[in-house]
Design an enzyme around this catalytic site. Structure first.
Site, PDB file in Angstrom:
ATOM      1  N   SER A 172       0.843  -1.200   0.000  1.00  0.00           N
ATOM      2  CA  SER A 172       0.000   0.000   0.000  1.00  0.00           C
ATOM      3  C   SER A 172       0.887   1.262   0.000  1.00  0.00           C
ATOM      4  O   SER A 172       1.727   1.376  -0.885  1.00  0.00           O
ATOM      5  CB  SER A 172      -0.957  -0.068   1.204  1.00  0.00           C
ATOM      6  OG  SER A 172      -2.000   0.845   1.076  1.00  0.00           O
ATOM      7  N   ASP A 224      -9.037  -3.684  -6.732  1.00  0.00           N
ATOM      8  CA  ASP A 224      -8.370  -2.922  -5.671  1.00  0.00           C
ATOM      9  C   ASP A 224      -8.215  -1.479  -6.151  1.00  0.00           C
ATOM     10  O   ASP A 224      -7.367  -1.180  -6.981  1.00  0.00           O
ATOM     11  CB  ASP A 224      -7.014  -3.547  -5.330  1.00  0.00           C
ATOM     12  CG  ASP A 224      -6.319  -2.799  -4.188  1.00  0.00           C
ATOM     13  OD1 ASP A 224      -6.789  -1.713  -3.804  1.00  0.00           O
ATOM     14  OD2 ASP A 224      -5.307  -3.313  -3.691  1.00  0.00           O
ATOM     15  N   HIS A 237      -8.097  -5.004  -1.092  1.00  0.00           N
ATOM     16  CA  HIS A 237      -6.821  -4.376  -0.712  1.00  0.00           C
ATOM     17  C   HIS A 237      -6.242  -4.986   0.565  1.00  0.00           C
ATOM     18  O   HIS A 237      -5.096  -4.722   0.909  1.00  0.00           O
ATOM     19  CB  HIS A 237      -7.026  -2.871  -0.524  1.00  0.00           C
ATOM     20  CG  HIS A 237      -5.731  -2.115  -0.346  1.00  0.00           C
ATOM     21  ND1 HIS A 237      -4.756  -2.087  -1.321  1.00  0.00           N
ATOM     22  CD2 HIS A 237      -5.245  -1.385   0.702  1.00  0.00           C
ATOM     23  CE1 HIS A 237      -3.737  -1.364  -0.884  1.00  0.00           C
ATOM     24  NE2 HIS A 237      -3.998  -0.932   0.334  1.00  0.00           N
TER      25      HIS A 237
HETATM   26  C1  LIG Z   1      -1.823  -2.816 -12.669  1.00  0.00           C
HETATM   27  O1  LIG Z   1      -1.069  -2.378 -13.782  1.00  0.00           O
HETATM   28  C2  LIG Z   1      -1.075  -3.292 -14.837  1.00  0.00           C
HETATM   29  C3  LIG Z   1      -0.100  -2.775 -15.874  1.00  0.00           C
HETATM   30  O2  LIG Z   1      -0.288  -1.414 -16.131  1.00  0.00           O
HETATM   31  C4  LIG Z   1      -2.486  -3.421 -15.373  1.00  0.00           C
HETATM   32  O3  LIG Z   1      -2.515  -4.369 -16.421  1.00  0.00           O
HETATM   33  C5  LIG Z   1      -3.395  -3.913 -14.266  1.00  0.00           C
HETATM   34  O4  LIG Z   1      -4.713  -3.952 -14.686  1.00  0.00           O
HETATM   35  C6  LIG Z   1      -3.269  -3.028 -13.044  1.00  0.00           C
HETATM   36  N1  LIG Z   1      -4.003  -3.668 -11.957  1.00  0.00           N
HETATM   37  C7  LIG Z   1      -5.037  -3.090 -11.366  1.00  0.00           C
HETATM   38  C8  LIG Z   1      -5.696  -3.909 -10.295  1.00  0.00           C
HETATM   39  O5  LIG Z   1      -5.422  -1.992 -11.638  1.00  0.00           O
END
Ligand SMILES: *[C@@H]1O[C@H](CO)[C@@H](O)[C@H](O)[C@H]1NC(C)=O
Ligand SMILES: *[C@@H]1O[C@H](CO)[C@@H](O)[C@H](O)[C@H]1NC(C)=O
Length: 254
Positions: A172, A224, A237
């Protein structure tokens, strides 16, 4: 306040006084046989209303985490830096509102998962000190004092134990601290880091500066809101303990 009372009435527990051994029998359950993450999942079934902004949930989260420390008996503070050099050194930044210097939701289960693989004598653990883990710190992109402290601790490990495999990790707001600290390091120290591992990363999608992508491991649960830099704390989270085994595999493969 309404919500805290709701938790207490559901669990039959009083956070202001020692947790009774009766109630739902949860204390015994967690002590004897239930992993932290299963316990959290169980608790969350009783906490359907965790869906508020982080600023509004501070009291609830603080109580919830204090309850977890009490029932698990987990150690939430580590200051191993400055001791003998070991194969691995974990420097960990806890999440907003978490107790001690490694917190309770991710730090202790991660430590257990790593030592289950390498043994307790192969791991030095240091939590990030001089870091209040406040909501204001989160909202400004990660507490500046904590960020500077983590960068200082990493450089201290580099100077004292150049052969240790340094794990820079956080959960976090602790993820923001990892990003900020890495950006403050000389490039050679950043490249020396063995792995950067972040859970529930508010800066998800942004590379950890100076650390190669192949050494970076970020866990972000579907749904999250903190992982899209939002302010809402949802149950997704709070359950990153379920990712510590995979993280420990990643860490020990570097
Ligand atoms: C975190 O970042 C990745 C790459 O940018 C993306 O594919 C993914 O959806 C993100 N995860 C969340 C939970 O937002
Ligand atoms: C402990 O856990 C195991 C496996 O999860 C289960 O089979 C067993 O019944 C549990 N024991 C108690 C006392 O709850």
């Amino acid at each position: 306040m309404r919500f805290s009372l709701y938790i207490l009435s559901c669990l039959g527990l009083s956070l202001a006084s020692p947790i009774p051994s009766e109630g739902l029998g949860m204390r015994e359950l967690i002590r004897k046989n239930t992993s932290l993450n299963n316990f959290i999942t169980l608790l969350l079934e009783y906490l359907p209303a965790i869906d508020d902004t982080i600023a509004d949930l501070v009291g609830v989260l603080t109580d919830f985490e204090a309850l977890l420390v009490d029932v698990t008996g987990d150690q939430d503070t580590y200051n191993g830096l400055g001791g003998p050099c070991t194969e691995y050194t974990l420097i960990f930044a806890r999440g907003t509102t978490e107790p001690g210097n490694v917190g309770i939701l991710v730090g202790p289960p991660l430590i257990t998962a790593i030592t289950n693989i390498v043994g307790t004598s192969a791991l030095t653990v240091q939590g990030v000190n001089n870091y209040g883990a406040t909501v204001d710190g989160y909202l400004e992109g990660g507490d500046p004092a904590g960020s500077a402290e983590m960068a200082k601790q990493i450089q201290q490990a580099y100077a004292a134990c150049p052969n240790t495999k340094l794990i820079a990790s956080g959960y976090s707001q602790g993820g923001q601290i990892v990003h900020n600290a890495a950006a403050q390091l000389p490039a050679k120290v950043g490249q020396w880091i063995s792995s950067a591992v972040i859970f529930g990363d508010p800066d998800n999608g942004t590379a950890v500066a100076n650390v190669p992508a192949s050494k970076t491991d970020v866990y972000c649960h579907q749904g999250d809101n903190i992982c899209v830099n939002g302010d809402f704390v949802l149950p997704a989270h709070l359950t990153y303990a379920e990712n510590v085994q995979a993280a420990a595999q990643f860490i020990t493969s570097h």
